[in-house]
Design a protein around this motif. Structure first.
Motif, PDB file in Angstrom:
ATOM      1  N   VAL A   1      92.324  74.751 -16.360  1.00 27.77           N
ATOM      2  CA  VAL A   1      93.737  75.258 -16.710  1.00 27.77           C
ATOM      3  C   VAL A   1      93.653  76.735 -16.273  1.00 27.77           C
ATOM      4  CG1 VAL A   1      93.095  75.354 -19.064  1.00 27.77           C
ATOM      5  CG2 VAL A   1      95.547  75.045 -18.393  1.00 27.77           C
ATOM      6  N   ALA A   2      95.036  77.150 -15.925  1.00 23.03           N
ATOM      7  CA  ALA A   2      95.343  78.722 -15.805  1.00 23.03           C
ATOM      8  C   ALA A   2      96.646  79.063 -16.386  1.00 23.03           C
ATOM      9  CB  ALA A   2      95.424  78.983 -14.137  1.00 23.03           C
ATOM     10  N   ASN A   3      96.615  80.219 -16.597  1.00 21.66           N
ATOM     11  CA  ASN A   3      97.975  81.075 -17.034  1.00 21.66           C
ATOM     12  C   ASN A   3      98.117  82.310 -16.727  1.00 21.66           C
ATOM     13  OD1 ASN A   3      96.250  82.770 -18.695  1.00 21.66           O
ATOM     14  ND2 ASN A   3      96.647  81.772 -20.647  1.00 21.66           N
ATOM     15  N   ASP A   4      98.926  83.156 -17.007  1.00 24.11           N
ATOM     16  CA  ASP A   4      99.281  84.236 -16.425  1.00 24.11           C
ATOM     17  C   ASP A   4      98.235  85.186 -16.567  1.00 24.11           C
ATOM     18  OD1 ASP A   4     100.039  84.356 -19.119  1.00 24.11           O
ATOM     19  OD2 ASP A   4     101.581  85.683 -18.673  1.00 24.11           O
ATOM     20  N   GLU A   5      97.121  84.998 -17.498  1.00 22.78           N
ATOM     21  CA  GLU A   5      96.272  85.979 -17.924  1.00 22.78           C
ATOM     22  C   GLU A   5      95.024  85.782 -17.177  1.00 22.78           C
ATOM     23  OE1 GLU A   5      95.386  86.383 -21.940  1.00 22.78           O
ATOM     24  OE2 GLU A   5      97.396  87.218 -22.505  1.00 22.78           O
ATOM     25  N   ASP A   6      94.662  84.381 -17.029  1.00 24.18           N
ATOM     26  CA  ASP A   6      93.287  83.994 -16.625  1.00 24.18           C
ATOM     27  C   ASP A   6      93.114  82.541 -16.207  1.00 24.18           C
ATOM     28  OD1 ASP A   6      90.341  84.320 -16.362  1.00 24.18           O
ATOM     29  OD2 ASP A   6      90.042  85.061 -18.369  1.00 24.18           O
ATOM     30  N   THR A   7      91.867  82.215 -15.687  1.00 25.56           N
ATOM     31  CA  THR A   7      91.718  80.773 -15.333  1.00 25.56           C
ATOM     32  C   THR A   7      90.385  80.350 -16.102  1.00 25.56           C
ATOM     33  OG1 THR A   7      92.439  80.993 -13.186  1.00 25.56           O
ATOM     34  CG2 THR A   7      91.018  79.240 -13.608  1.00 25.56           C
ATOM     35  N   TYR A   8      90.665  79.150 -16.872  1.00 25.84           N
ATOM     36  CA  TYR A   8      89.621  78.524 -17.598  1.00 25.84           C
ATOM     37  C   TYR A   8      89.081  77.220 -17.250  1.00 25.84           C
ATOM     38  CZ  TYR A   8      92.326  82.076 -20.894  1.00 25.84           C
ATOM     39  OH  TYR A   8      93.084  82.998 -21.187  1.00 25.84           O
ATOM     40  N   THR A   9      87.941  77.036 -17.500  1.00 28.15           N
ATOM     41  CA  THR A   9      87.155  75.831 -17.470  1.00 28.15           C
ATOM     42  C   THR A   9      86.797  75.365 -18.808  1.00 28.15           C
ATOM     43  OG1 THR A   9      86.482  76.297 -15.139  1.00 28.15           O
ATOM     44  CG2 THR A   9      85.492  74.687 -16.237  1.00 28.15           C
ATOM     45  N   TYR A  10      87.303  74.263 -19.249  1.00 23.25           N
ATOM     46  CA  TYR A  10      87.037  73.598 -20.420  1.00 23.25           C
ATOM     47  C   TYR A  10      86.068  72.396 -20.327  1.00 23.25           C
ATOM     48  CZ  TYR A  10      90.571  76.070 -23.193  1.00 23.25           C
ATOM     49  OH  TYR A  10      91.670  76.855 -23.799  1.00 23.25           O
ATOM     50  N   THR A  11      85.014  72.249 -20.976  1.00 21.71           N
ATOM     51  CA  THR A  11      83.899  71.320 -20.767  1.00 21.71           C
ATOM     52  C   THR A  11      83.767  70.656 -22.232  1.00 21.71           C
ATOM     53  OG1 THR A  11      82.629  72.257 -19.140  1.00 21.71           O
ATOM     54  CG2 THR A  11      81.698  70.373 -20.402  1.00 21.71           C
ATOM     55  N   PHE A  12      84.347  69.490 -22.430  1.00 24.22           N
ATOM     56  CA  PHE A  12      84.237  68.655 -23.870  1.00 24.22           C
ATOM     57  C   PHE A  12      82.905  67.758 -23.691  1.00 24.22           C
ATOM     58  CE2 PHE A  12      89.050  68.815 -23.619  1.00 24.22           C
ATOM     59  CZ  PHE A  12      89.053  70.264 -24.122  1.00 24.22           C
ATOM     60  N   ASN A  13      82.101  67.855 -24.651  1.00 20.39           N
ATOM     61  CA  ASN A  13      80.884  66.559 -24.882  1.00 20.39           C
ATOM     62  C   ASN A  13      81.591  65.944 -26.005  1.00 20.39           C
ATOM     63  OD1 ASN A  13      78.787  67.195 -22.780  1.00 20.39           O
ATOM     64  ND2 ASN A  13      78.735  69.103 -23.821  1.00 20.39           N
ATOM     65  N   ILE A  14      81.945  64.847 -25.740  1.00 26.85           N
ATOM     66  CA  ILE A  14      82.567  63.830 -26.863  1.00 26.85           C
ATOM     67  C   ILE A  14      81.586  62.755 -27.110  1.00 26.85           C
ATOM     68  CG2 ILE A  14      84.665  62.501 -27.608  1.00 26.85           C
ATOM     69  CD1 ILE A  14      86.169  64.133 -25.577  1.00 26.85           C
TER      70      ILE A  14
ATOM     71  N   GLY B   1      82.655  60.689 -32.628  1.00 26.08           N
ATOM     72  CA  GLY B   1      83.584  61.424 -32.934  1.00 26.08           C
ATOM     73  C   GLY B   1      83.239  62.756 -33.078  1.00 26.08           C
ATOM     74  N   ASN B   2      82.006  63.331 -33.019  1.00 27.83           N
ATOM     75  CA  ASN B   2      81.681  64.550 -32.906  1.00 27.83           C
ATOM     76  C   ASN B   2      81.818  65.185 -31.437  1.00 27.83           C
ATOM     77  OD1 ASN B   2      80.814  64.719 -35.616  1.00 27.83           O
ATOM     78  ND2 ASN B   2      78.467  63.830 -34.872  1.00 27.83           N
ATOM     79  N   ALA B   3      82.042  66.528 -31.528  1.00 30.89           N
ATOM     80  CA  ALA B   3      82.520  66.865 -30.049  1.00 30.89           C
ATOM     81  C   ALA B   3      82.113  68.507 -30.037  1.00 30.89           C
ATOM     82  CB  ALA B   3      83.973  66.857 -29.887  1.00 30.89           C
ATOM     83  N   SER B   4      81.697  68.737 -28.733  1.00 27.08           N
ATOM     84  CA  SER B   4      81.537  70.206 -28.489  1.00 27.08           C
ATOM     85  C   SER B   4      82.417  70.747 -27.479  1.00 27.08           C
ATOM     86  CB  SER B   4      80.204  70.546 -28.261  1.00 27.08           C
ATOM     87  OG  SER B   4      79.772  69.878 -26.967  1.00 27.08           O
ATOM     88  N   VAL B   5      82.905  71.863 -27.561  1.00 27.49           N
ATOM     89  CA  VAL B   5      83.849  72.401 -26.559  1.00 27.49           C
ATOM     90  C   VAL B   5      83.359  73.737 -25.944  1.00 27.49           C
ATOM     91  CG1 VAL B   5      86.184  73.590 -25.909  1.00 27.49           C
ATOM     92  CG2 VAL B   5      85.873  71.815 -27.669  1.00 27.49           C
ATOM     93  N   VAL B   6      83.094  73.725 -24.727  1.00 25.29           N
ATOM     94  CA  VAL B   6      82.507  75.034 -23.886  1.00 25.29           C
ATOM     95  C   VAL B   6      83.596  75.607 -23.266  1.00 25.29           C
ATOM     96  CG1 VAL B   6      81.074  76.065 -22.464  1.00 25.29           C
ATOM     97  CG2 VAL B   6      80.223  74.254 -23.963  1.00 25.29           C
ATOM     98  N   VAL B   7      84.040  76.873 -23.359  1.00 28.06           N
ATOM     99  CA  VAL B   7      85.163  77.599 -22.691  1.00 28.06           C
ATOM    100  C   VAL B   7      84.568  78.500 -21.863  1.00 28.06           C
ATOM    101  CG1 VAL B   7      87.351  78.513 -22.719  1.00 28.06           C
ATOM    102  CG2 VAL B   7      86.788  77.065 -24.490  1.00 28.06           C
ATOM    103  N   GLN B   8      84.997  78.458 -20.229  1.00 30.83           N
ATOM    104  CA  GLN B   8      84.348  79.594 -19.359  1.00 30.83           C
ATOM    105  C   GLN B   8      85.573  80.189 -18.648  1.00 30.83           C
ATOM    106  OE1 GLN B   8      81.044  80.495 -19.234  1.00 30.83           O
ATOM    107  NE2 GLN B   8      82.284  82.272 -18.199  1.00 30.83           N
ATOM    108  N   PRO B   9      86.087  81.413 -19.361  1.00 29.89           N
ATOM    109  CA  PRO B   9      87.190  81.949 -18.487  1.00 29.89           C
ATOM    110  C   PRO B   9      86.475  82.877 -17.439  1.00 29.89           C
ATOM    111  CG  PRO B   9      86.982  82.549 -20.999  1.00 29.89           C
ATOM    112  CD  PRO B   9      85.949  81.970 -20.544  1.00 29.89           C
ATOM    113  N   VAL B  10      87.502  82.996 -16.560  1.00 24.10           N
ATOM    114  CA  VAL B  10      86.874  84.259 -15.564  1.00 24.10           C
ATOM    115  C   VAL B  10      86.885  85.544 -16.004  1.00 24.10           C
ATOM    116  CG1 VAL B  10      87.650  84.841 -13.199  1.00 24.10           C
ATOM    117  CG2 VAL B  10      87.774  82.473 -13.621  1.00 24.10           C
TER     118      VAL B  10
END
Length: 168
Positions: free
Chosen positions: A124-137, A141-150
């Motif tokens: 996903v991208a917005n006017d500030e940055d581009t992000y890659t979200y990785t969800f381990n679901i 019901g437990n989940a982890s989120v890894v966010v890697q912005p540019v």
């Protein structure tokens, strides 16, 4: 005579407890498979929220979070309300919005990696940055989120998935 009655009562009790134990374990298995199916359905329909309760910045110690932080995926949109702590390489004056934004999903893929885990990757991208979200679901019901912005250092979160069926 008393010994025979005692043996009969003990053997009856053991058999009843054995049947109850099997029933309870079968009941747990049914609940687990139902929860796993709800998680799979939510990921396939792209309608779920991951509520986070812990963040792990790359260059800082982990921090516990209060209620209200999470990421919601709804069709072709992502609604991110996550805190950020870490290094920023290139940001707008004042720090910008970081991980608090709404945006359209550019790419979305969901793969079943193991028997009990689904890995979702979205961009996903917005006017500030581009992000890659990785969800381990996980099916539990437990989940982890890894966010890697540019333009910022990556960050990880842990929490739980809330599906529409679980919320009701």
């Amino acid at each position: 005579m008393k010994m025979k009655i005692l043996i009969v009562v003990i053997s009856f009790s053991v058999s009843v407890l054995g049947v109850l134990g099997v029933t309870v374990s079968q009941d747990k298995a049914v609940r687990r498979s139902a929860a796993a199916q709800k998680v799979r359905n939510a990921v396939e329909s792209r309608c779920y929220t991951i509520s986070v309760d812990m963040m792990q910045p790359r260059s800082m110690p982990p921090r516990s979070l209060d209620y209200g932080y999470g990421v919601r995926v709804a069709g072709d949109s992502v609604y991110s309300c996550l805190p950020y702590a870490g290094r920023a390489y290139s940001v707008p004056y004042g720090g910008g919005r970081a991980l608090r934004f709404d945006g359209l999903i550019r790419s979305y893929s969901a793969q079943r990696k193991r028997k009990n885990r689904i890995v979702v990757t979205l961009s996903v991208a917005n006017d500030e940055d581009t992000y890659t979200y990785t969800f381990n679901i996980y099916d539990s019901g437990n989940a982890s989120v890894v966010v890697q912005p540019v333009n910022r250092e990556g960050i990880s979160f842990t929490g739980n998935i809330d599906t529409p069926e679980i919320i009701k």
